[in-house]
Design a protein around this motif. Structure first.
Motif, PDB file in Angstrom:
ATOM      1  N   GLY A 136      -8.289 -10.953  -1.517  1.00 17.81           N
ATOM      2  CA  GLY A 136      -9.177  -9.976  -0.886  1.00 17.81           C
ATOM      3  C   GLY A 136      -8.584  -9.398   0.390  1.00 17.81           C
ATOM      4  O   GLY A 136      -8.113 -10.135   1.257  1.00 17.81           O
ATOM      5  N   VAL A 137      -8.615  -8.084   0.501  1.00 14.74           N
ATOM      6  CA  VAL A 137      -8.111  -7.381   1.687  1.00 14.74           C
ATOM      7  C   VAL A 137      -9.310  -6.967   2.540  1.00 14.74           C
ATOM      8  O   VAL A 137     -10.247  -6.316   2.052  1.00 14.74           O
ATOM      9  N   ARG A 138      -9.297  -7.336   3.805  1.00 16.15           N
ATOM     10  CA  ARG A 138     -10.416  -7.031   4.712  1.00 16.15           C
ATOM     11  C   ARG A 138     -10.292  -5.568   5.158  1.00 16.15           C
ATOM     12  O   ARG A 138      -9.597  -5.248   6.112  1.00 16.15           O
ATOM     13  N   VAL A 139     -11.001  -4.676   4.468  1.00  8.76           N
ATOM     14  CA  VAL A 139     -10.864  -3.237   4.706  1.00  8.76           C
ATOM     15  C   VAL A 139     -11.798  -2.746   5.816  1.00  8.76           C
ATOM     16  O   VAL A 139     -11.639  -1.623   6.307  1.00  8.76           O
ATOM     17  N   PHE A 149     -10.762  -6.492  -3.747  1.00 10.19           N
ATOM     18  CA  PHE A 149      -9.655  -6.990  -4.558  1.00 10.19           C
ATOM     19  C   PHE A 149      -8.719  -5.839  -4.910  1.00 10.19           C
ATOM     20  O   PHE A 149      -9.170  -4.714  -5.138  1.00 10.19           O
ATOM     21  N   PRO A 150      -7.419  -6.097  -4.986  1.00 12.67           N
ATOM     22  CA  PRO A 150      -6.472  -5.037  -5.330  1.00 12.67           C
ATOM     23  C   PRO A 150      -6.686  -4.508  -6.745  1.00 12.67           C
ATOM     24  O   PRO A 150      -6.907  -5.283  -7.678  1.00 12.67           O
ATOM     25  N   VAL A 151      -6.645  -3.192  -6.880  1.00 16.46           N
ATOM     26  CA  VAL A 151      -6.684  -2.521  -8.180  1.00 16.46           C
ATOM     27  C   VAL A 151      -5.516  -1.538  -8.202  1.00 16.46           C
ATOM     28  O   VAL A 151      -5.319  -0.770  -7.249  1.00 16.46           O
ATOM     29  N   VAL A 208     -11.203   2.316  -1.211  1.00 17.98           N
ATOM     30  CA  VAL A 208     -12.203   1.494  -1.886  1.00 17.98           C
ATOM     31  C   VAL A 208     -13.578   1.773  -1.304  1.00 17.98           C
ATOM     32  O   VAL A 208     -13.716   2.216  -0.156  1.00 17.98           O
ATOM     33  N   GLU A 209     -14.608   1.496  -2.103  1.00 18.44           N
ATOM     34  CA  GLU A 209     -15.985   1.584  -1.636  1.00 18.44           C
ATOM     35  C   GLU A 209     -16.359   0.205  -1.103  1.00 18.44           C
ATOM     36  O   GLU A 209     -16.444  -0.765  -1.849  1.00 18.44           O
ATOM     37  N   SER A 210     -16.565   0.115   0.212  1.00 15.15           N
ATOM     38  CA  SER A 210     -16.768  -1.184   0.843  1.00 15.15           C
ATOM     39  C   SER A 210     -18.216  -1.675   0.778  1.00 15.15           C
ATOM     40  O   SER A 210     -18.526  -2.716   1.327  1.00 15.15           O
ATOM     41  N   ILE A 211     -19.100  -0.924   0.120  1.00 13.52           N
ATOM     42  CA  ILE A 211     -20.509  -1.274  -0.064  1.00 13.52           C
ATOM     43  C   ILE A 211     -21.289  -1.214   1.252  1.00 13.52           C
ATOM     44  O   ILE A 211     -22.271  -0.494   1.372  1.00 13.52           O
ATOM     45  N   MET A 212     -20.872  -1.952   2.280  1.00 13.77           N
ATOM     46  CA  MET A 212     -21.625  -1.990   3.532  1.00 13.77           C
ATOM     47  C   MET A 212     -21.103  -1.019   4.582  1.00 13.77           C
ATOM     48  O   MET A 212     -21.726  -0.851   5.619  1.00 13.77           O
ATOM     49  N   ALA A 213     -19.947  -0.392   4.330  1.00 14.98           N
ATOM     50  CA  ALA A 213     -19.385   0.507   5.342  1.00 14.98           C
ATOM     51  C   ALA A 213     -18.819   1.786   4.740  1.00 14.98           C
ATOM     52  O   ALA A 213     -18.066   2.499   5.399  1.00 14.98           O
ATOM     53  N   PRO A 221      -9.875   2.975   3.588  1.00 16.66           N
ATOM     54  CA  PRO A 221      -8.513   2.812   3.076  1.00 16.66           C
ATOM     55  C   PRO A 221      -8.280   1.373   2.627  1.00 16.66           C
ATOM     56  O   PRO A 221      -8.788   0.434   3.248  1.00 16.66           O
ATOM     57  N   PHE A 222      -7.510   1.192   1.550  1.00 20.59           N
ATOM     58  CA  PHE A 222      -7.230  -0.158   1.071  1.00 20.59           C
ATOM     59  C   PHE A 222      -6.094  -0.756   1.902  1.00 20.59           C
ATOM     60  O   PHE A 222      -4.929  -0.758   1.518  1.00 20.59           O
TER      61      PHE A 222
END
Length: 445
Positions: free
Chosen positions: A183-186, A357-359, A365-370, A374-375
């Motif tokens: 997991g990357v902390r975006v 997670f890397p794709v 990426v869509e961070s859901i809460m923010a 950028p990934f």
């Protein structure tokens, strides 16, 4: 769809018969005496998250975790292990460092003593001038137990605490299929809140507030009372397993674009092919599972390989006792944590880490809460909440809505009108959390 096996440690998170009935009184949130009991009997005995293993890639990389008046350094060693030390010079107690970075050694800013990354004293000024003998090579920073799980670095101040994996059980087993280390902390934000730290654990232990506080959630996560699965475990952990499909109870007005339609189209499913809303919600959810199973490899979603049908479409919202919540989604992990203020029971910090997670080929990426990010690893933003004004980056998000309620809840704990919580069955885990906390304070754990 086959139902996942229920772990043998699982208790029904909607069964109040599992409770003693301990009252949840207001002084738990407002009393300095209670705050001190928590320090003496809880915080000094549990496992804390210091940071991410990704921050400690090379020998000498370290993170510092400050907790109330304590501070801990976790640093990567030459052999690849991670050691944890109190951030206090063994000479006169001076803090050695105030940040997270890289160091071959820590030099005390007061008298220049130099401590190696292994904690051993390498240099002291005038080493011949010590009646006890030259301290170099003999003194060592006080060490704490340190371990890793899920891509997180953990430490405990208690030499007698259970091993980390035992403390976390059954979480490591439940989430072994998630590639948490990758997991990357975006997005990374720490927020000062005028509320007691327990507000978040209370809040994340139930979904009863969702319909009122988060009206945007039911169109894409079904948290209806008889739909989500509520579980709790002997160590105090718990989770709500929520199908990521539209609620059949809460519906958007006709003509409003539906978020579930967007999700279906992402996986080549036509949302207009279903005869009615109910079929789209229920059969579309099953079709989504099948489409992900069919297409994951060619689309680069390699993390789906070992995940089961529930994990590739649903969201187990998980509280790790006492103050960490991890919301697992198919492509994201959301980490929430509250920690008490150093001295004021009416204040805390709230950590929000959005990890993805890397794709293959995915640069955003869509961070859901923010929102979209950028990934790449994000820098930390530290803000005062200030009734929402201090965190415009997350305005309107679910966690923002929770924090908008936090200070009003804290004020309510001072009221003579409040005596104890009057809970629904789906809020059983709220009281269970407080009962496990009581067990710690009474020395029963």
């Amino acid at each position: 769809m086959d139902q996942p096996a229920i772990h043998p440690l699982t208790m029904d998170g909607r069964d109040p018969a599992a409770l003693r009935g301990d009252p949840i009184s207001g002084d738990r949130y407002t009393s300095r005496e209670f705050m001190q009991q928590e320090w003496d009997h809880l915080w000094t005995r549990i496992w804390h998250v210091a940071g991410r293993t990704a921050e400690l890639e090379e020998p000498g990389d370290y993170v510092v975790h400050d907790f109330r008046h304590e501070s801990v350094i976790c640093i990567r060693q030459d052999d690849g292990s991670i050691k944890a030390f109190y951030n206090a010079c063994g000479h006169r107690g001076m803090r050695l460092t105030e940040g997270s970075a890289f160091a071959e050694a820590f030099t005390c800013p007061y008298h220049g003593w130099k401590w190696g990354k292994d904690g051993v004293l390498h240099y002291a000024q005038d080493p011949h001038d010590f009646p006890q003998g030259n301290p170099c090579g003999k003194l060592k920073l006080k060490e704490l137990r340190c371990a890793t799980w899920g891509g997180f670095v953990w430490y405990t101040m208690d030499d007698a605490a259970p091993a980390l994996l035992d403390y976390l059980a059954p979480m490591p087993e439940l989430y072994k299929n998630y590639p948490m280390d990758t997991g990357v902390r975006v997005f990374w934000m720490k927020i000062n809140l005028n509320t007691n730290w327990k507000f978040a654990t209370d809040n994340f232990s139930e979904s009863y507030h969702t319909r009122t506080a988060h009206p945007q959630v039911p169109p894409w996560i079904d948290q209806d009372v008889d739909t989500a699965r509520h579980e709790m475990y002997p160590a105090g952990h718990g989770r709500t397993v929520q199908p990521m499909r539209p609620s059949l109870s809460d519906r958007l007005p006709d003509g409003v674009p539906h978020p579930f339609d967007h999700i279906l189209r992402q996986w080549d499913i036509d949302p207009d092919s279903y005869p009615d809303y109910e079929t789209k919600a229920m059969q579309g959810w099953l079709d989504l599972k099948a489409a992900k199973r069919r297409l994951w490899r060619e689309r680069g979603y390699v993390h789906y390989e070992h995940m089961d049908d529930e994990q590739i479409t649903d969201s187990p919202h998980t509280v790790i006792f006492p103050n960490v919540t991890i919301s697992f989604l198919p492509d994201n992990i959301l980490f929430f944590r509250t920690e008490p203020h150093a001295d004021d029971p009416g204040k805390c910090t709230f950590d929000l880490w959005c990890m993805a997670f890397p794709v293959a080929g995915q640069a955003e990426v869509e961070s859901i809460m923010a929102g979209p990010q950028p990934f790449s690893e994000a820098d930390m933003l530290w803000r005062d909440f200030d009734n929402g004004r201090g965190v415009p980056e997350i305005e309107g998000q679910i966690v923002y809505q929770d924090m908008m309620l936090a200070e009003g809840m804290q004020r309510g704990m001072h009221s003579r009108g409040y005596g104890d919580a009057y809970l629904s069955a789906q809020e059983t885990r709220v009281r269970y959390f407080h009962e496990v906390l009581n067990d710690y304070l009474a020395g029963r754990r």
